[in-house]
Design a protein around this motif. Sequence first.
Motif, PDB file in Angstrom:
ATOM      1  N   PHE A  76      47.297  49.066  41.895  1.00  0.00           N
ATOM      2  CA  PHE A  76      46.636  48.116  42.791  1.00  0.00           C
ATOM      3  C   PHE A  76      47.592  47.629  43.875  1.00  0.00           C
ATOM      4  CE2 PHE A  76      45.770  43.652  43.844  1.00  0.00           C
ATOM      5  CZ  PHE A  76      44.495  43.752  44.374  1.00  0.00           C
ATOM      6  N   THR A  87      38.962  51.251  45.414  1.00  0.00           N
ATOM      7  CA  THR A  87      37.912  50.629  44.620  1.00  0.00           C
ATOM      8  C   THR A  87      38.366  50.469  43.172  1.00  0.00           C
ATOM      9  OG1 THR A  87      36.883  52.721  43.975  1.00  0.00           O
ATOM     10  CG2 THR A  87      36.186  51.736  46.076  1.00  0.00           C
ATOM     11  N   ALA A  88      37.643  49.654  42.436  1.00  0.00           N
ATOM     12  CA  ALA A  88      37.965  49.454  41.023  1.00  0.00           C
ATOM     13  C   ALA A  88      37.821  50.756  40.245  1.00  0.00           C
ATOM     14  CB  ALA A  88      37.052  48.374  40.438  1.00  0.00           C
ATOM     15  N   ASN A  91      40.776  52.871  40.737  1.00  0.00           N
ATOM     16  CA  ASN A  91      41.900  52.358  39.953  1.00  0.00           C
ATOM     17  C   ASN A  91      41.810  52.830  38.504  1.00  0.00           C
ATOM     18  OD1 ASN A  91      44.163  50.921  39.119  1.00  0.00           O
ATOM     19  ND2 ASN A  91      43.514  49.018  40.073  1.00  0.00           N
ATOM     20  N   ILE A 177      41.428  44.919  35.834  1.00  0.00           N
ATOM     21  CA  ILE A 177      40.935  45.605  37.031  1.00  0.00           C
ATOM     22  C   ILE A 177      39.810  44.805  37.681  1.00  0.00           C
ATOM     23  CG2 ILE A 177      39.737  47.682  37.835  1.00  0.00           C
ATOM     24  CD1 ILE A 177      41.330  49.283  35.791  1.00  0.00           C
ATOM     25  N   SER A 178      38.938  44.234  36.873  1.00  0.00           N
ATOM     26  CA  SER A 178      37.857  43.429  37.444  1.00  0.00           C
ATOM     27  C   SER A 178      38.399  42.203  38.162  1.00  0.00           C
ATOM     28  CB  SER A 178      36.880  43.010  36.346  1.00  0.00           C
ATOM     29  OG  SER A 178      37.479  42.091  35.452  1.00  0.00           O
ATOM     30  N   HIS A 181      40.179  43.389  41.541  1.00  0.00           N
ATOM     31  CA  HIS A 181      39.230  43.839  42.564  1.00  0.00           C
ATOM     32  C   HIS A 181      38.081  42.855  42.768  1.00  0.00           C
ATOM     33  CE1 HIS A 181      40.989  47.888  43.100  1.00  0.00           C
ATOM     34  NE2 HIS A 181      41.347  47.750  41.839  1.00  0.00           N
ATOM     35  N   ILE A 496      34.050  49.308  33.627  1.00  0.00           N
ATOM     36  CA  ILE A 496      34.091  49.217  35.087  1.00  0.00           C
ATOM     37  C   ILE A 496      33.080  50.160  35.727  1.00  0.00           C
ATOM     38  CG2 ILE A 496      35.656  49.348  37.095  1.00  0.00           C
ATOM     39  CD1 ILE A 496      36.297  47.101  35.228  1.00  0.00           C
TER      40      ILE A 496
END
Length: 680
Positions: A76, A87-88, A91, A177-178, A181, A496
Amino acid sequence: MSRNRRTSPHGLFRRLRRHTRRAAEGTSERGQTEFTLRAVMLGLLIGCLLCFTNLYFGLQTGWISMMSLQSALIGFLLSKFLPKPMTAQENVVLQTTAVATGTMPLAAGFVGILPALGLLDESRDGVPPIHLSWIGAVGWSCAVAFFGVFLSPPLRKQVIIEEQLAFPSGTATGQLISVLHRLPPPETTARQRRGYNALASNEDDEAVVYTAEAQETDALHTPDAEVAEQEGWSALSWSFAASGLMTLAAYFFPVVFSVPLFGSYLASKWLWTFTPSLSYIGQGIIMGFPTTLSMNLGMLVGWGVLSPLAKHSGWAPGPVGDMTAGSRGWILWVSLAIMCSDSVVSLVPVVHEILYTKVWRPAIGLRDDADSVAKENKEVETDDRLVPTQWVVWGLGGSIVLGTVLVWLVFGHQGIKPWATFIGFIMGGLLSVLGVRALGETDLNPVSGLGKISQLFFAWIQPGNIVANIIAGGVAEAGAQQAGDLMQDLKTGHLIRASPRAQFYGQLIGSCLSIVVTTTAYALYQRAYEIPGPSFPAPTAYVWLGLARLLRDGELPQKSGEFMAIFAVLFSVIAACKTYAARGGSPYAKWIPSGVAFAIGFLNTPSFSLARLIGGIVEHVYYTRVGRENGGIKLIIIASGFVLGEGVVSIISLVLRTAGIGVASCWGCGHGMCGGCPAS
């Protein structure tokens, strides 16, 4: 291509909801839009660094880390230099590729299996030491690198989609990750399984692997993604630089990493030194206080009680550090008993549940409550985003056949028979199911015990062949470890909404590159250092070889059998209590000693455990004072910098060593315990 079938109104509404959700998330109904060149390249770059780092630490201590959480974080941060934000879902592909690339040192046995084969003694074992050439090591790696990858899609269908197991480390990475992003928190609800509550996803965050994956801290709950952008680079940069500079200083002045903290006598005679490595402290932060505490309790019992007892009683008359006649080799057997008992007991509930739900209940005509209604497809992805069944079938068959042929070509007549290798792959697949289920429920992958089960089985079907015994254990462990690691990544992708097929591509590409990178790195380390040796003792190699010899000869060092039995019974009870508490959702489960971590305290000298305890204490104090919810991810960023700093700079040390540039001064090395020092 999916077949034509009648669609019920309920099925139509489910498809409509899936389509609406993907549209809201900006993902395509078809294709793998997240499988991009930049995601794969960044994943390979990070994975190569992790590969060197894991090989370095694996040969030192036996520990390697998946580093999926750290891969997502670093990916990231690096993506901020790209023209278009990542984008997530990209990732997820990035960290999946990085993990597949970075964990090959354990999957292919470079930290245990290959060093163990190099320790063979022709007079004792009947075969000379086996040192694979570069091309031979590549062949061996290719033999075991892909079986777990092709095994993961059907396992995903069962344990992630149908059973909805928690997979705490994969869930934690998805949460990170959430947050990074700025997505809504992923839906992490796991099905309540019979007899216990599914583990909460914040129980453990990241898996650290030592032939069994150990619990880690839940040091990742942050409400604000700005932390990563505003503080991430600063924290990562200074922690990386500090760890790298200390590592370089330790290369030229070895005493920096071998401080006789308890006096020269204890350092030289009893191996009690202290290694103030920032990377060890970082690993302690990532592992968490409970795991490092278990490790240090084992260190105190092994090196503070049993080692002096064995030495003074005459059971281990050789030098303390001698793995054959010294007390270090004597306590190795006790640690082996602890690891095996802990791993086997932790598998008992998993085996019981499989037999009860999949065999016994159907046999007597009973069905689960979930089966009392019409069974619905819980899959949230369309067919074009899943790995086709045909690929899985051909891939599994091809990897088994290719692996069997390659093992025979690499080891020849003195190795394992082709039919036995084939059985090893089949057994590895069955054991992988057990390991993955245990990992999904407890965040512990008991690959250590699974490998030992395979060794025990092959001691029966191909007795007297130590080489075959070690290779068979390596094949089984590779499948279980790789399938477990990839299942954590697939859990992240499921949360995700990343394409499983895109992750599958990343896994294959990462594994292919890692074969070359790991083999080359290991060859360079072999040229520059003695393996096993003072700088890289490769403790797990002695575990593999020791059990193979025991199964062949049945001979144990004097009085070690009694202590093995005592500690095996003790930790069987402890493991049963820990498993029961964890399955019941008890918050105190993590404070019950981990048998695997306790045993590692025996295997490694005190210097490796003490620094990790400091990291564990730092983690505990920090989050106790500021709270889990307010702690953010700054501490985990600093820990990642510490670990990566030493791992990356170790490449520079390797180059210097290969070029013949040695230490600058042996000042302070009078105790003779400094790695790289001529006195060692």
